[in-house]
Design a protein around this motif. Structure first.
Motif, mmCIF file in Angstrom:
data_model
loop_
_atom_site.group_PDB
_atom_site.id
_atom_site.type_symbol
_atom_site.label_atom_id
_atom_site.label_comp_id
_atom_site.label_asym_id
_atom_site.label_seq_id
_atom_site.Cartn_x
_atom_site.Cartn_y
_atom_site.Cartn_z
ATOM 1 N N GLY A 21 11.796 32.463 98.314
ATOM 2 C CA GLY A 21 11.099 32.850 97.082
ATOM 3 C C GLY A 21 9.748 33.451 97.421
ATOM 4 O O GLY A 21 9.438 33.714 98.587
ATOM 5 N N THR A 46 5.086 30.594 91.010
ATOM 6 C CA THR A 46 6.267 31.090 91.713
ATOM 7 C C THR A 46 6.724 32.366 91.016
ATOM 8 O O THR A 46 6.824 32.402 89.794
ATOM 9 C CB THR A 46 7.371 30.016 91.637
ATOM 10 O OG1 THR A 46 6.821 28.779 92.098
ATOM 11 C CG2 THR A 46 8.568 30.385 92.472
ATOM 12 N N GLU A 86 9.005 35.147 89.465
ATOM 13 C CA GLU A 86 10.341 35.094 88.830
ATOM 14 C C GLU A 86 10.894 36.477 88.479
ATOM 15 O O GLU A 86 12.070 36.606 88.181
ATOM 16 C CB GLU A 86 10.282 34.237 87.553
ATOM 17 C CG GLU A 86 9.992 32.777 87.823
ATOM 18 C CD GLU A 86 9.900 31.930 86.557
ATOM 19 O OE1 GLU A 86 10.164 32.449 85.450
ATOM 20 O OE2 GLU A 86 9.579 30.742 86.682
#
Length: 445
Positions: free
Chosen positions: A295, A356, A358
């Motif tokens: 990620g 994070t 996305e």
């Protein structure tokens, strides 16, 4: 350098420095190298301010309004320490605290419907909070009392809940808590980044809320601590510890090759010389072929000339934007520190937004957080890959740390440290034993 070591460590990020300190205290012969001329790797604090402009390729030099460049120490990765958390225990037990000074962060806030509210975490605050209605407050207070009395070793405290089986969603149901309260409990108290925890057994969540309350109880304003002069002080503190126990440090050392024979690490080559070792610890940047990307994290460092609105003019705070509030899967975090921590020029504030990634447009994703900070004098945007080791390292004896995640505290980093320690030594990391070993050398306090 042409010597045999028990452990060679590459990179001076916090994870590497703590492990090198622990290994040195355990009597291992440690060589610690970094290709950079400064400590901290990915988790460094950058000073003077001119260097930050260069690093982010911002043209020109900082305007005069920013004050003296050397008054700035800007963390590349924003995190706070939980007052009762694992990192503070590691600092206390290794006595690295003697090199550092901490300040309590002035408040923790949560975002709801476009506004920010102080996170209520004591009974008195819960009853006064404008986040909930009157009846909700009573139910939440009941829940907090239950959590405070909960002890996983004493079934009399369970009240019909099975900590290993009952899901957290069912615990919330039992106390009849509404969605907004669930949001801030899960994300601002238990500090989960997503809602996956709702379907898991409740024991871990209850313990996380206990950690938050106990950390808060230590100092009162918030459960978070932050070191004066920035987080770059932490790796250096552990580096000093390692040096006291005979560890060797070399900065500015280019690493030419990690030498592996029959699938097992035997040494490291730098500037034509080879240092031999039995085990190797390093961050992902030294072994790109042995890690995988899972990620990305976006972090935006914002320089402000004002405190954040609706935080009672706090000179430091954390704001959590729960994913539900902004239709996302993961939370957005804001860490704010200021001149009060000797990391910025007088009257200046540093707010770091992280989450994070996305979507294909990460800068759009953090808009709700940036809107809380306006006006922003200067932004520094970075997008980093989240890298994890492809294997546990037990075959090769190459132990790789994971990249720092988007959370705003060090609990996940400490889990990684304990995990690597377990893989290296075959035994659990024991705080108490660490303390005893130190006392053998220094004598009792």
């Amino acid at each position: 350098m042409n010597e045999e070591y028990d452990v060679i460590v590459l990179g001076t990020g916090l994870t590497e420095c703590i492990l090198s300190g622990i290994m040195s205290v355990n009597g291992k012969k440690v060589l610690h190298m970094d290709r950079n001329p400064y400590y901290g790797g990915e988790s460094a604090s950058i000073t003077p301010l001119e260097d930050l402009y260069k690093r982010f390729k911002i043209p020109g030099s900082p305007p005069a309004s920013m004050g003296r460049g050397r008054d700035w120490n800007v963390d590349l990765i924003p995190k706070f320490l939980m007052a009762n958390g694992q990192l503070v225990k590691m600092l206390l037990y290794t006595e690295v605290t003697r090199y550092l000074d901490f300040k309590v962060t002035e408040g923790s806030f949560v975002y709801k419907g476009g506004k920010i509210y102080k996170v209520p975490s004591t009974e008195a605050e819960a009853l006064a909070s404008s986040l909930m209605g009157l009846f909700e407050k009573r139910r939440f207070r009941k829940f907090l009392v239950y959590v405070a009395n909960f002890d996983e070793k004493d079934s009399r405290t369970f009240e019909g809940i099975d900590p290993k089986k009952t899901t957290m969603r069912d615990v919330y149901k039992k106390f009849d808590l509404g969605q907004d309260v669930i949001d801030f409990t899960g994300h601002a108290l238990a500090l989960y980044r997503t809602d996956d925890y709702l379907e898991q057994p409740c024991c871990e969540t209850i313990n996380r809320i206990k950690l938050y309350s106990e950390s808060l109880a230590r100092y009162g304003k918030s459960p978070y601590l932050y070191p004066l002069y920035g987080l770059g002080e932490l790796p250096q503190g552990f580096a000093r510890l390692s040096a006291i126990y005979g560890g060797t440090y070399m900065l500015n050392k280019p690493i030419e090759e990690i030498i592996v024979q029959n699938g097992k690490v035997v040494g490291v080559k730098s500037e034509g010389e080879i240092a031999r070792c039995k085990q190797l610890i390093c961050d992902p940047s030294y072994v790109k072929d042995r890690v995988q990307k899972v990620g990305q994290v976006i972090r935006v460092i914002c320089i402000l000339s004002h405190p954040i609105k609706n935080t009672n003019d706090a000179n430091s705070c954390q704001i959590i934007i729960p994913q539900n509030q902004v239709n996302r899967k993961s939370d957005i975090y804001v860490c704010m520190i200021s001149f009060a921590h000797n990391v910025a020029a007088q009257g200046k504030y540093i707010a770091i937004v992280s989450t994070t990634v996305e979507t294909k447009e990460p800068e759009k994703e953090i808009r709700p957080a940036l809107d809380l900070l306006e006006p922003i004098e200067q932004k520094f945007v970075s997008i980093s890959d989240l890298l994890v080791p492809k294997d546990l390292g037990t075959e090769s004896q190459i132990f790789i740390s994971s990249t720092y995640d988007a959370t705003t505290h060090f609990e996940t980093t400490c889990d990684d440290i304990k995990n690597i320690y377990m893989r290296m030594t075959g035994s659990e990391f024991d705080f108490e034993e660490m303390k005893r070993k130190k006392n053998d050398i220094y004598g009792e306090d």
